[in-house]
Every structure is written in structure tokens, then in C-alpha cells.
Scaffold this motif. Sequence first.
Motif, PDB file in Angstrom:
ATOM      1  N   UNK A   1       9.794 -18.460  18.229  1.00  0.00           N
ATOM      2  CA  UNK A   1      10.160 -19.498  17.278  1.00  0.00           C
ATOM      3  C   UNK A   1       9.805 -19.132  15.844  1.00  0.00           C
ATOM      4  N   UNK A   2      10.608 -19.623  14.945  1.00  0.00           N
ATOM      5  CA  UNK A   2      10.374 -19.448  13.518  1.00  0.00           C
ATOM      6  C   UNK A   2       9.104 -20.173  13.088  1.00  0.00           C
ATOM      7  N   UNK A   3       8.309 -19.522  12.263  1.00  0.00           N
ATOM      8  CA  UNK A   3       7.103 -20.133  11.707  1.00  0.00           C
ATOM      9  C   UNK A   3       7.248 -20.322  10.201  1.00  0.00           C
ATOM     10  N   UNK A   4       7.599 -19.247   9.496  1.00  0.00           N
ATOM     11  CA  UNK A   4       7.698 -19.305   8.038  1.00  0.00           C
ATOM     12  C   UNK A   4       8.597 -18.186   7.546  1.00  0.00           C
ATOM     13  N   UNK A   5       9.230 -18.424   6.404  1.00  0.00           N
ATOM     14  CA  UNK A   5      10.079 -17.407   5.800  1.00  0.00           C
ATOM     15  C   UNK A   5       9.925 -17.403   4.295  1.00  0.00           C
ATOM     16  N   UNK A   6      10.250 -16.274   3.684  1.00  0.00           N
ATOM     17  CA  UNK A   6      10.130 -16.134   2.235  1.00  0.00           C
ATOM     18  C   UNK A   6      11.277 -15.273   1.740  1.00  0.00           C
ATOM     19  N   UNK A   7      11.861 -15.679   0.619  1.00  0.00           N
ATOM     20  CA  UNK A   7      12.975 -14.930   0.066  1.00  0.00           C
ATOM     21  C   UNK A   7      12.520 -13.603  -0.523  1.00  0.00           C
TER      22      UNK A   7
ATOM     23  N   UNK B   1      10.335 -16.484  -4.362  1.00  0.00           N
ATOM     24  CA  UNK B   1      10.463 -17.766  -5.060  1.00  0.00           C
ATOM     25  C   UNK B   1      10.620 -18.942  -4.113  1.00  0.00           C
ATOM     26  N   UNK B   2      11.162 -18.693  -2.939  1.00  0.00           N
ATOM     27  CA  UNK B   2      11.403 -19.783  -1.999  1.00  0.00           C
ATOM     28  C   UNK B   2      10.768 -19.482  -0.652  1.00  0.00           C
ATOM     29  N   UNK B   3      10.217 -20.525  -0.057  1.00  0.00           N
ATOM     30  CA  UNK B   3       9.607 -20.408   1.254  1.00  0.00           C
ATOM     31  C   UNK B   3      10.048 -21.578   2.126  1.00  0.00           C
ATOM     32  N   UNK B   4       9.989 -21.374   3.423  1.00  0.00           N
ATOM     33  CA  UNK B   4      10.273 -22.438   4.372  1.00  0.00           C
ATOM     34  C   UNK B   4       9.303 -22.326   5.531  1.00  0.00           C
ATOM     35  N   UNK B   5       9.003 -23.483   6.120  1.00  0.00           N
ATOM     36  CA  UNK B   5       8.039 -23.531   7.216  1.00  0.00           C
ATOM     37  C   UNK B   5       8.554 -24.438   8.332  1.00  0.00           C
ATOM     38  N   UNK B   6       8.131 -24.138   9.528  1.00  0.00           N
ATOM     39  CA  UNK B   6       8.375 -25.086  10.594  1.00  0.00           C
ATOM     40  C   UNK B   6       7.427 -26.264  10.392  1.00  0.00           C
TER      41      UNK B   6
ATOM     42  N   UNK C   1      -0.687 -26.140   6.387  1.00  0.00           N
ATOM     43  CA  UNK C   1      -1.766 -25.324   6.956  1.00  0.00           C
ATOM     44  C   UNK C   1      -1.518 -23.826   6.766  1.00  0.00           C
ATOM     45  N   UNK C   2      -0.270 -23.406   6.846  1.00  0.00           N
ATOM     46  CA  UNK C   2       0.080 -21.990   6.735  1.00  0.00           C
ATOM     47  C   UNK C   2       0.759 -21.729   5.392  1.00  0.00           C
ATOM     48  N   UNK C   3       0.532 -20.534   4.876  1.00  0.00           N
ATOM     49  CA  UNK C   3       1.188 -20.117   3.642  1.00  0.00           C
ATOM     50  C   UNK C   3       1.706 -18.697   3.805  1.00  0.00           C
ATOM     51  N   UNK C   4       2.989 -18.521   3.556  1.00  0.00           N
ATOM     52  CA  UNK C   4       3.575 -17.187   3.566  1.00  0.00           C
ATOM     53  C   UNK C   4       3.663 -16.685   2.126  1.00  0.00           C
ATOM     54  N   UNK C   5       3.384 -15.411   1.951  1.00  0.00           N
ATOM     55  CA  UNK C   5       3.477 -14.810   0.624  1.00  0.00           C
ATOM     56  C   UNK C   5       3.851 -13.338   0.783  1.00  0.00           C
ATOM     57  N   UNK C   6       4.184 -12.724  -0.326  1.00  0.00           N
ATOM     58  CA  UNK C   6       4.540 -11.307  -0.253  1.00  0.00           C
ATOM     59  C   UNK C   6       4.114 -10.610  -1.530  1.00  0.00           C
ATOM     60  N   UNK C   7       3.880  -9.317  -1.403  1.00  0.00           N
ATOM     61  CA  UNK C   7       3.564  -8.471  -2.533  1.00  0.00           C
ATOM     62  C   UNK C   7       4.547  -7.312  -2.476  1.00  0.00           C
ATOM     63  N   UNK C   8       5.574  -7.374  -3.282  1.00  0.00           N
ATOM     64  CA  UNK C   8       6.607  -6.342  -3.225  1.00  0.00           C
ATOM     65  C   UNK C   8       6.092  -4.982  -3.695  1.00  0.00           C
TER      66      UNK C   8
ATOM     67  N   UNK D   1       4.660  -3.657  -0.541  1.00  0.00           N
ATOM     68  CA  UNK D   1       5.550  -3.690   0.628  1.00  0.00           C
ATOM     69  C   UNK D   1       4.931  -4.464   1.793  1.00  0.00           C
ATOM     70  N   UNK D   2       4.334  -5.589   1.468  1.00  0.00           N
ATOM     71  CA  UNK D   2       3.595  -6.339   2.471  1.00  0.00           C
ATOM     72  C   UNK D   2       3.894  -7.829   2.370  1.00  0.00           C
ATOM     73  N   UNK D   3       4.014  -8.450   3.526  1.00  0.00           N
ATOM     74  CA  UNK D   3       4.129  -9.900   3.600  1.00  0.00           C
ATOM     75  C   UNK D   3       2.920 -10.428   4.362  1.00  0.00           C
ATOM     76  N   UNK D   4       2.464 -11.608   3.984  1.00  0.00           N
ATOM     77  CA  UNK D   4       1.253 -12.186   4.544  1.00  0.00           C
ATOM     78  C   UNK D   4       1.532 -13.557   5.147  1.00  0.00           C
ATOM     79  N   UNK D   5       0.670 -13.943   6.070  1.00  0.00           N
ATOM     80  CA  UNK D   5       0.685 -15.306   6.576  1.00  0.00           C
ATOM     81  C   UNK D   5      -0.765 -15.778   6.627  1.00  0.00           C
TER      82      UNK D   5
END
Length: 125
Positions: A46-52, A56-61, A67-74, A77-81
Motif C-alpha cells: 500500500x501507498x504510504x507517502x509520495x513526493x514530487x 514541492x508537493x507531498x501526499x500521504x495515506x 505522523x510521517x513526513x516524506x522529504x528528499x535531497x536531490x 539522491x536520497x528520499x527520506x521517511x
Amino acid sequence: QVQLVESGGGLVQAGDSLKLSCAASGGTFSRYTMAWFRQAPGNERDFVAGITFDGRNTEYTDSVKGRFTISRDNAKNTVYLQMNTLKPEDAAVYYCAAKLFLSGIKKTRVEYAYWGQGTQVTVSS
């Protein structure tokens, strides 16, 4: 071809926090929408979180909102949860996934072409 490697899973107690990382290689990371999915035994993935691609945009179940935060550092080359206030029902194998940035964040696994091997998150009550 993008390769994804997750890390950061483990055993925690209910109420604790955990931060997952997903390192990407083999592609232009900034061209990809990234997402986290999870799969518990006997359940669908199942989907938990996504980031563009630009962060700039995020979505969560619904069950993880607030409680959860998705982020990325281009640059890395890493995405975090970041997962806070973990609950036993959050226990699952967590997978990182990537899709080309066109069409934005999608919540179905078939939309994502690239997957990591998963990292186990166990939450004791």
C-alpha cells in the motif's frame, strides 16, 4: 535504470520514531517522483507517502498524516521517511519506489517502475 536501496528499518516500541532513507543511483534522481509503500504479512503493498520531483508537493495515506513526513535531497539522491509516534499497525516492510516525474504522485504500485528491496519496520506494543 534506477537502483534504489532502503535503510533505517528496525525494531522500535510504540510511540518511538524512526527515519528511513532510500538512496538512488543510475538515473537522474531529480526527474523522478518518489514514494514509500509498505506491505504487512498477508496484505497488499500500500501507498504510504509520495513526493514530487522538486519536493514541492507531498501526499500521504490518511493513517499516517500528521505522523510521517516524506522529504528528499536531490543533491544526495536520497528520499527520506520520518516516522513519528509509531503504532503496531505501522509494522511492515517499507519499500521505496520511483517513477518519472510526468503525471505527478500516484498511489498505486503499478505506476512505479523502480523499487528497492525493502526494509523491515517492527513496532512492539
